[in-house]
Design a protein around this motif. Structure first.
Motif, PDB file in Angstrom:
ATOM      1  N   VAL A 198      50.692  77.479  72.074  1.00 58.28           N
ATOM      2  CA  VAL A 198      49.282  77.261  72.969  1.00 58.28           C
ATOM      3  C   VAL A 198      49.159  76.509  73.929  1.00 58.28           C
ATOM      4  CG1 VAL A 198      47.385  77.424  71.434  1.00 58.28           C
ATOM      5  CG2 VAL A 198      47.480  79.101  73.271  1.00 58.28           C
ATOM      6  N   ASP A 199      49.515  75.319  72.689  1.00 62.45           N
ATOM      7  CA  ASP A 199      49.060  74.669  73.758  1.00 62.45           C
ATOM      8  C   ASP A 199      50.561  73.650  74.728  1.00 62.45           C
ATOM      9  OD1 ASP A 199      47.652  71.250  74.045  1.00 62.45           O
ATOM     10  OD2 ASP A 199      50.233  70.659  72.781  1.00 62.45           O
ATOM     11  N   THR A 200      51.255  74.296  75.125  1.00 65.37           N
ATOM     12  CA  THR A 200      52.637  73.831  75.510  1.00 65.37           C
ATOM     13  C   THR A 200      52.970  75.089  76.667  1.00 65.37           C
ATOM     14  OG1 THR A 200      53.721  73.618  73.254  1.00 65.37           O
ATOM     15  CG2 THR A 200      55.369  74.574  75.249  1.00 65.37           C
ATOM     16  N   ARG A 211      46.493  72.087  78.822  1.00 66.44           N
ATOM     17  CA  ARG A 211      47.756  72.612  77.610  1.00 66.44           C
ATOM     18  C   ARG A 211      48.314  71.278  77.699  1.00 66.44           C
ATOM     19  NH1 ARG A 211      48.586  77.582  79.760  1.00 66.44           N
ATOM     20  NH2 ARG A 211      48.643  78.688  77.776  1.00 66.44           N
ATOM     21  N   GLU A 212      49.313  70.642  76.651  1.00 69.17           N
ATOM     22  CA  GLU A 212      50.371  69.723  76.445  1.00 69.17           C
ATOM     23  C   GLU A 212      49.087  68.045  76.007  1.00 69.17           C
ATOM     24  OE1 GLU A 212      53.226  70.391  76.013  1.00 69.17           O
ATOM     25  OE2 GLU A 212      53.809  71.749  77.264  1.00 69.17           O
ATOM     26  N   PRO A 246      43.120  76.640  74.362  1.00 70.14           N
ATOM     27  CA  PRO A 246      43.594  76.182  75.272  1.00 70.14           C
ATOM     28  C   PRO A 246      42.646  76.770  76.479  1.00 70.14           C
ATOM     29  CG  PRO A 246      45.597  77.309  75.068  1.00 70.14           C
ATOM     30  CD  PRO A 246      44.786  77.359  74.139  1.00 70.14           C
ATOM     31  N   GLU A 251      49.643  76.735  67.348  1.00 64.62           N
ATOM     32  CA  GLU A 251      48.530  76.186  68.273  1.00 64.62           C
ATOM     33  C   GLU A 251      49.491  75.180  68.996  1.00 64.62           C
ATOM     34  OE1 GLU A 251      44.591  73.935  65.749  1.00 64.62           O
ATOM     35  OE2 GLU A 251      46.909  74.269  64.525  1.00 64.62           O
ATOM     36  N   ARG A 260      46.343  69.182  72.533  1.00 67.85           N
ATOM     37  CA  ARG A 260      46.634  69.435  71.288  1.00 67.85           C
ATOM     38  C   ARG A 260      47.282  68.140  70.587  1.00 67.85           C
ATOM     39  NH1 ARG A 260      43.259  72.429  68.662  1.00 67.85           N
ATOM     40  NH2 ARG A 260      43.814  72.008  66.212  1.00 67.85           N
ATOM     41  N   MET A 276      41.824  77.170  65.491  1.00 65.77           N
ATOM     42  CA  MET A 276      42.166  77.456  66.188  1.00 65.77           C
ATOM     43  C   MET A 276      41.567  76.812  67.667  1.00 65.77           C
ATOM     44  SD  MET A 276      45.224  80.644  66.253  1.00 65.77           S
ATOM     45  CE  MET A 276      45.775  79.864  67.809  1.00 65.77           C
ATOM     46  N   ARG A 311      55.588  66.651  80.572  1.00 64.13           N
ATOM     47  CA  ARG A 311      55.084  67.955  80.319  1.00 64.13           C
ATOM     48  C   ARG A 311      53.524  67.279  80.296  1.00 64.13           C
ATOM     49  NH1 ARG A 311      58.478  70.189  77.158  1.00 64.13           N
ATOM     50  NH2 ARG A 311      56.566  70.367  75.353  1.00 64.13           N
TER      51      ARG A 311
END
Lengths: 412, 249
Positions: free
Chosen positions: A380-382, B86-87, B80, A377, B89, B77, B129
């Motif tokens: 994939v979030d980055t 993104r960034e 995205p 997670e 979560r 999960m 970010r």
């Protein structure tokens, strides 16, 4: 034995490149960051011990010049491999193998291997010196004159019984053990279902670059190991009743499986086995192999999500050390936090185009994310395209000795 | 109505006993952001969580533990895509953890809980970010995914020092406030907000250059820092979300 780290200079995009390895190392990064190059480099290091660099280049369809980096001048590829030992293997901390591979001469013109207890061998431009070897002819430096041509490492040419005698006092391993370990360093970075289906006569101890020697590899495998492999496969394919590689009259070996559906036995030849199962057979077979490090590219290929947990368990519990690349957050999400911290390596390119590796979860923002979510997670979030800024702000560290005790405890 | 706070440390919502699931009363040392909540709640909604001792702090360690439990290996999960940037979560996950704790408490005590989750927009998990709006929405989504209607994101952009600087400057305009939001949240940058707040406080009292919880709390209590002087979009959104949460059933 296990590889603690490699340092390589002047191999394709690997310029002054350092990589620490864990029991299971997962290389991640954007396309073009150098993941496959690292796998090729590991295969190259194994090939130095196996010799026949020309054949290796031909199989990859490369020219000698393709090996060198376009980012710097120089005809040698410099390398250093640090090998860790489990407690039963001796009291020394590590074995260090370093050298310079000359791409024009196709051999290591300088090479040395040793431990803190002393050198096991050195190679200079015209002489070499191996622990315990008779000096012939005698010369002032007590070294032996190099009177033969070879490719790769000088170790590739020396006979096993001689290497088995070369060892330091109080050390349980000889040069033979080290050579066996390092020459088992194969990469299956071109694994393809079409090649896995091929019939082959001999494996020479490996599956081949694309897995083309799988049938012979299975045929030559010891009974016990093949049974282990079959048992493992049955965990995910319960209908499987047999896995065999039978010898045809031509000497070629043919892979086939038997499955039971409603009490009926169905025999399927390799050319009709599904891609996913073939890849899984190849991966599990390779994990059963000897020595070295098992190296795979894009492990998620052809693997259905429900098999991911099984695959990760196979990697993390394997007797062999494993290095693999992946783009799959699901693969990463099945890793424990401890394994993710030790083994997930993020590859990226500097503005000059050189590949660099950093432990993904040592990046402060990723360490913070890992506290509240799974490794996949966090991955994939980055936004990876913006990650270089943060990495540039990180303090430089030379080694990651903090993770090494974890590896030692596991007995690798 | 009970207020459940969770932040990053002493200088935002405050600190508590890290071993207890909720610190309240003498165990809870409120920080400047909690005092700002008190100002807004008292002034606009007639409630005083701190004065009436109707609040508690969930230490970050508890939130992390609960959040991590929400992500068992390979399960659940949230990938995205176009709808999940993104960034974000980190904000989603923390909000879910606090929402669960708030729901449990509300059920046990049979009272309404307003949960306020403080995270710097450009904090440790972001490193510059991601978009503020996405992070804010993600936190709201996190509360909602656990069916908590009274969750409030408190996300200063880029970090709490910007809100305090805005409140301490003389009649900052909306434009100046908005400009502060575009600054870097990186404490190591030469023009860091942290450095600027330090300089402002040093100027106010050259003998006392320290920036800590007590000093900031004193400035809020003596009215030097007042919420009405924080004319920044991220703070306005916080006030709106707080009003909705207090008004929510």
């Amino acid at each position: 034995m296990w590889i603690k780290s490699i340092h390589v200079d002047n191999f394709k995009s690997l310029v002054d490149f350092h990589l620490d390895l864990a029991q299971f190392t997962c290389l991640i990064g954007l396309n073009g960051s150098g993941k496959s190059t690292v796998l090729q480099c590991l295969d190259f290091l194994g090939q130095l011990m196996r010799g026949d660099l020309k054949g290796w280049l031909e199989r990859r369809d490369w020219e000698p010049n393709d090996l060198r980096s376009k980012l710097k001048h120089g005809t040698t590829i410099d390398f250093e491999v640090r090998i860790g030992l489990s407690e039963s293997e001796g009291e020394v901390d590590e074995i260090r193998w370093e050298g310079k591979f000359n791409t024009a001469e196709m051999r290591c013109t300088e090479e040395s291997l040793g431990t803190s207890q002393g050198s096991l061998y050195t190679v200079g431009n015209k002489f070499f010196d191996i622990k315990g070897a008779p000096k012939h002819p005698p010369n002032p430096g007590d070294q032996t004159l190099l009177t033969f041509a070879y490719q790769g490492s000088i170790m590739s040419q020396l006979i096993d019984s001689f290497l088995a005698e070369a060892k330091n006092k109080n050390e349980t391993f000889s040069l033979f053990d080290i050579k066996k370990f390092l020459s088992g360093l194969h990469s299956l970075d071109l694994l393809s279902p079409e090649l896995l289906r091929q019939r082959t006569s001999q494996s020479d101890g490996s599956l081949g670059l694309g897995g083309e020697r799988l049938s012979a590899f299975l045929h030559e495998m010891e009974q016990g190991r093949r049974e282990d492999l079959f048992k493992k496969l049955r965990e995910v394919y319960p209908q499987l009743t047999d896995l065999s590689a039978k010898a045809l009259r031509s000497g070629l070996k043919q892979l086939e499986i038997r499955e039971s559906y409603g009490g009926k036995q169905l025999v399927t030849e390799a050319r009709h086995i599904n891609d996913g199962m073939l890849r899984l057979i190849a991966i599990l077979a390779d994990l059963q192999g000897d020595g070295g490090v098992a190296v795979f590219d894009e492990i998620e290929n052809g693997i259905n999500p429900e098999l991911v947990e099984f695959l990760i368990d196979a990697f993390t519990s394997a007797k062999r050390q494993v290095v693999a690349t992946t783009h799959s957050p699901m693969i990463l999400n099945y890793l424990s936090d401890e394994d993710a911290k030790a083994g997930v390596m993020y590859l990226y390119k500097t503005s000059e185009g050189a590949t660099r590796a950093v432990p993904f979860f040592s990046i402060p923002s990723l360490a913070e994310k890992l506290e509240v979510m799974g490794p996949g997670e966090a991955f994939v979030d980055t936004n990876l395209t913006q990650l270089a800024d943060e990495i540039a702000r990180m303090p430089k560290t030379e080694t990651r000795d903090d993770v090494l005790p974890v590896q030692r405890r596991r007995g690798h | 109505m009970y207020f459940l706070f969770s932040g990053e440390g002493a200088t935002d919502l405050g600190s508590g006993n890290s071993n207890a699931p909720v610190s309240e009363g003498d165990d809870y040392a409120p920080g400047p952001m909690a005092l700002l909540v008190e100002q807004v709640a008292r002034d606009q909604h007639g409630v005083s969580p701190l004065r009436e001792n109707r609040c508690g702090l969930v230490p970050e360690s508890q939130i992390k533990m609960r959040a991590k439990e929400l992500s068992p290996a390979g399960k659940r999960m949230r990938l995205p895509g176009r709808e999940v940037p993104r960034e974000t979560r980190y904000f989603f996950q923390n909000a879910r953890a606090l929402a669960r704790l708030a729901k449990e408490r509300a059920e046990k005590r049979k009272e309404k809980i307003v949960a306020i989750l403080f995270r710097d927009a450009d904090g440790a998990a972001s490193a510059g970010r991601g978009e503020w709006t996405d992070k804010h929405d993600s936190m709201l989504n996190g509360f909602q995914s656990e069916s908590l209607e009274s969750g409030v994101p408190m996300i200063p952009k880029p970090k709490s020092e910007a809100w305090l600087i805005c409140a301490l400057s003389n009649n900052a305009t909306r434009q100046q406030g908005a400009k502060l939001e575009d600054r870097s949240g990186n404490d190591d940058s030469p023009k860091s907000l942290k450095g600027e707040l330090q300089a402002i406080l040093k100027k106010r009292d050259p003998k006392n250059p320290t920036v800590n919880r007590e000093r900031l709390n004193d400035l809020i209590e003596d009215g030097s820092i007042h919420y009405k002087k924080i004319c920044m979009p991220s703070f306005t959104t916080f006030c709106e979300d707080l009003a909705k949460a207090i008004g929510a059933e």
